[in-house]
Design an enzyme around this catalytic site. Structure first.
Site, PDB file in Angstrom:
ATOM      1  N   HIS A   1      47.746  28.093  -7.578  1.00  0.00           N
ATOM      2  CA  HIS A   1      47.553  28.824  -8.829  1.00  0.00           C
ATOM      3  C   HIS A   1      48.088  28.394 -10.029  1.00  0.00           C
ATOM      4  O   HIS A   1      47.801  27.755 -10.980  1.00  0.00           O
ATOM      5  CB  HIS A   1      47.440  30.407  -8.694  1.00  0.00           C
ATOM      6  CG  HIS A   1      47.118  30.900 -10.220  1.00  0.00           C
ATOM      7  ND1 HIS A   1      45.964  30.736 -10.900  1.00  0.00           N
ATOM      8  CD2 HIS A   1      47.668  31.674 -11.055  1.00  0.00           C
ATOM      9  CE1 HIS A   1      46.075  31.334 -12.004  1.00  0.00           C
ATOM     10  NE2 HIS A   1      47.062  31.945 -12.133  1.00  0.00           N
TER      11      HIS A   1
ATOM     12  N   ARG B   1      49.102  21.299 -19.221  1.00  0.00           N
ATOM     13  CA  ARG B   1      50.225  20.602 -19.305  1.00  0.00           C
ATOM     14  C   ARG B   1      49.775  19.192 -18.551  1.00  0.00           C
ATOM     15  O   ARG B   1      48.850  18.652 -18.621  1.00  0.00           O
ATOM     16  CB  ARG B   1      51.438  21.341 -18.696  1.00  0.00           C
ATOM     17  CG  ARG B   1      51.871  22.463 -19.513  1.00  0.00           C
ATOM     18  CD  ARG B   1      53.156  22.965 -19.152  1.00  0.00           C
ATOM     19  NE  ARG B   1      53.518  23.288 -17.944  1.00  0.00           N
ATOM     20  CZ  ARG B   1      53.223  24.389 -17.411  1.00  0.00           C
ATOM     21  NH1 ARG B   1      52.713  25.371 -17.964  1.00  0.00           N
ATOM     22  NH2 ARG B   1      53.410  24.582 -16.004  1.00  0.00           N
TER      23      ARG B   1
ATOM     24  N   ASP C   1      43.366  41.838 -12.014  1.00  0.00           N
ATOM     25  CA  ASP C   1      44.153  42.018 -13.144  1.00  0.00           C
ATOM     26  C   ASP C   1      43.366  41.069 -14.080  1.00  0.00           C
ATOM     27  O   ASP C   1      43.700  39.922 -14.210  1.00  0.00           O
ATOM     28  CB  ASP C   1      45.488  41.378 -12.862  1.00  0.00           C
ATOM     29  CG  ASP C   1      46.466  41.631 -14.028  1.00  0.00           C
ATOM     30  OD1 ASP C   1      46.332  42.808 -14.438  1.00  0.00           O
ATOM     31  OD2 ASP C   1      47.437  41.020 -14.335  1.00  0.00           O
TER      32      ASP C   1
ATOM     33  N   TYR D   1      50.374  33.946 -26.044  1.00  0.00           N
ATOM     34  CA  TYR D   1      51.234  34.030 -25.286  1.00  0.00           C
ATOM     35  C   TYR D   1      52.597  33.221 -25.465  1.00  0.00           C
ATOM     36  O   TYR D   1      53.533  33.512 -24.716  1.00  0.00           O
ATOM     37  CB  TYR D   1      50.503  33.143 -23.828  1.00  0.00           C
ATOM     38  CG  TYR D   1      50.559  31.936 -23.796  1.00  0.00           C
ATOM     39  CD1 TYR D   1      51.833  31.203 -22.805  1.00  0.00           C
ATOM     40  CD2 TYR D   1      49.868  31.068 -24.213  1.00  0.00           C
ATOM     41  CE1 TYR D   1      51.729  30.012 -22.645  1.00  0.00           C
ATOM     42  CE2 TYR D   1      49.827  29.540 -24.255  1.00  0.00           C
ATOM     43  CZ  TYR D   1      50.820  28.899 -23.234  1.00  0.00           C
ATOM     44  OH  TYR D   1      50.961  27.775 -23.153  1.00  0.00           O
TER      45      TYR D   1
ATOM     46  N   LYS E   1      46.125  40.910 -21.295  1.00  0.00           N
ATOM     47  CA  LYS E   1      46.243  41.551 -20.088  1.00  0.00           C
ATOM     48  C   LYS E   1      46.582  42.842 -20.286  1.00  0.00           C
ATOM     49  O   LYS E   1      46.475  43.243 -19.270  1.00  0.00           O
ATOM     50  CB  LYS E   1      47.609  40.868 -19.473  1.00  0.00           C
ATOM     51  CG  LYS E   1      47.708  39.454 -19.436  1.00  0.00           C
ATOM     52  CD  LYS E   1      46.632  38.886 -18.483  1.00  0.00           C
ATOM     53  CE  LYS E   1      46.897  39.268 -16.783  1.00  0.00           C
ATOM     54  NZ  LYS E   1      46.168  38.739 -15.922  1.00  0.00           N
TER      55      LYS E   1
ATOM     56  N   THR F   1      47.641  35.801  -9.355  1.00  0.00           N
ATOM     57  CA  THR F   1      46.368  35.270  -8.885  1.00  0.00           C
ATOM     58  C   THR F   1      46.794  34.450  -7.506  1.00  0.00           C
ATOM     59  O   THR F   1      47.546  33.679  -7.570  1.00  0.00           O
ATOM     60  CB  THR F   1      45.850  34.503  -9.666  1.00  0.00           C
ATOM     61  OG1 THR F   1      45.693  35.055 -10.993  1.00  0.00           O
ATOM     62  CG2 THR F   1      44.469  33.710  -9.369  1.00  0.00           C
TER      63      THR F   1
END
Length: 419
Positions: free
Chosen positions: A135, A144, A235, A246, A255, A352
């Site tokens: 993940h 990225r 989640d 973030y 979240k 995850t």
């Protein structure tokens, strides 16, 4: 193989080898702790009231008289083992105590589909980790450089963040689409409104038992003595809100709006037959994270999606808990190494869980590669992210020889944002 006097189908998640813990609301409106076997729940309050938990660890403790499992979990592993052994004995085919006592059996056993399950623990604290290498590499490659998908710290410590416990809800709770700031079309000027990139995250979590004092730590070798059991975790995530907010401190509103957990806590002891090897860790972790005889559990995990136009849910992910790079023991050791005190009922989620194949990715973000490759459904619909009315269904089980030790399901349906 241990057998119960209660008939249990081989596909059931709840044979006598499992006996998970939960809670339900009685007809009188009281909350009783319970276990599950086959199609029934087992009322632990009544068994405790009758004095049937009378071993050396539980005698006169009245551990199942509370409306949550927190006190029982605080008693530690010897008490957990004794309670499990007592339950297995009472429910076994050879025991007369329940099998031959009709009145007691009627008080203790209730059809599972005829009761309302409720949250079985008071969750005081919540930490979400980021422990799947697959993940982390997918997300790092997406946003990225694929050649530098993992940040420098990722293989040296279990990355995590402190979440909030107030919005953790039980399976079947419907979830409203969250609102927040987003930047459409990569604009640097935010707008406010409902999230357009709503996602699930397939995770598993563990619930802690006794814990440690402030300033002290739990070693990686003793960590499992403090892990009561595991639950399925969804989640929920708002990817567009997260993208804007973030940096530099991580997700916040993206979240905090909801995390769903399954109603049954499956104990470490029930999962012992399914221990298996972990992914190799390279480089070797620092000493406080180095586990001897490092292992995890072979638990099959699936995610299904049901839209308003589908008669049946469609499987969109199939993966396994054993893929996680960082173990639960390493997560708990890292959480406490600076002196953080763990309390009975704290929840720690894995992050995850994704495998190596496209159909094993544990989020819509990965399945559709941030919406660039929409998911086609049997109904003819497509999904880049979740839409209002969509229901996400997660399930998990470990496969034994002729039986399963399972978690049931954690489900949630998306409702429109509240105006």
């Amino acid at each position: 193989m241990l057998k119960s006097f209660i008939e249990v189908d081989s596909d059931s998640h709840f044979p006598i080898q499992n006996l998970p813990y939960g809670a339900y609301e009685t007809e009188q409106g009281e909350i009783h702790l319970c276990s599950a076997i086959g199609e029934y729940i087992v009322d632990l309050f009544v068994l405790d009231e009758e004095g049937l938990f009378d071993g050396s660890e539980l005698n006169n403790q009245y551990a199942f008289q509370d409306s949550s499992l927190n006190y029982f979990m605080s008693l530690g592993k010897p008490a957990w083992t004794e309670a499990r052994n007592t339950l297995q004995s009472l429910l076994s085919a050879d025991s007369k105590i329940l099998r031959d006592n009709t009145l007691l059996r009627q008080r203790v056993l209730k059809k599972r589909d005829e009761v309302r399950l409720v949250m079985p623990v008071q969750i005081g604290n919540y930490t979400d980790f980021y422990s799947s290498e697959q993940h982390a590499r997918n997300v790092g490659s997406m946003f990225r450089d694929p050649d530098n998908a993992l940040l420098p710290n990722w293989k040296h410590l279990p990355v995590g963040y402190h979440g909030r416990a107030s919005s953790i809800v039980l399976s079947e709770t419907e979830i409203h689409r969250p609102k927040g700031q987003t930047t459409p079309n990569n604009s640097q000027q935010p707008v406010f409104g409902p999230s357009q990139k709503l996602d699930f995250e397939l995770e598993m979590g563990f619930i802690t038992g006794p814990g440690n004092k402030l300033g002290h730590s739990i070693s990686v070798q003793e960590a499992e003595e403090h892990i009561f059991g595991l639950v399925l975790v969804n989640d929920w995530s708002a990817r567009d809100i997260q993208k804007w907010e973030y940096q530099p401190l991580g997700p916040f509103l993206a979240k905090s709006w909801a995390t769903s957990i399954s109603p049954w806590i499956v104990t470490i002891e029930a999962l012992e037959p399914f221990r298996t090897a972990c992914p190799e860790q390279n480089p070797k972790p620092l000493d406080y994270l180095h586990q001897t005889n490092r292992s995890t559990f072979d638990i099959q995990l699936d995610v299904l999606l049901k839209t308003d136009n589908q008669n049946e849910p469609h499987r969109i992910c199939s993966t396994n808990f054993k893929h996680l790079y960082w173990t639960m023991a390493q997560q708990l050791a890292h959480q406490t190494v600076a002196g953080c005190n763990v309390m009975p009922g704290d929840l720690y989620a894995s992050g995850t869980i994704s495998g190596n194949e496209d159909d094993s990715f544990g989020s819509m973000l990965e399945i559709t590669w941030n919406g660039n490759n929409p998911l086609s459904l049997p109904s003819g619909e497509q999904r880049s992210f979740l839409e209002d009315g969509d229901e996400v269904i997660m399930s998990g089980f470990a496969q034994g020889n002729g039986f399963k030790v399972g978690f049931g399901e954690v489900t949630g349906r998306i409702l429109p944002a509240i105006e």
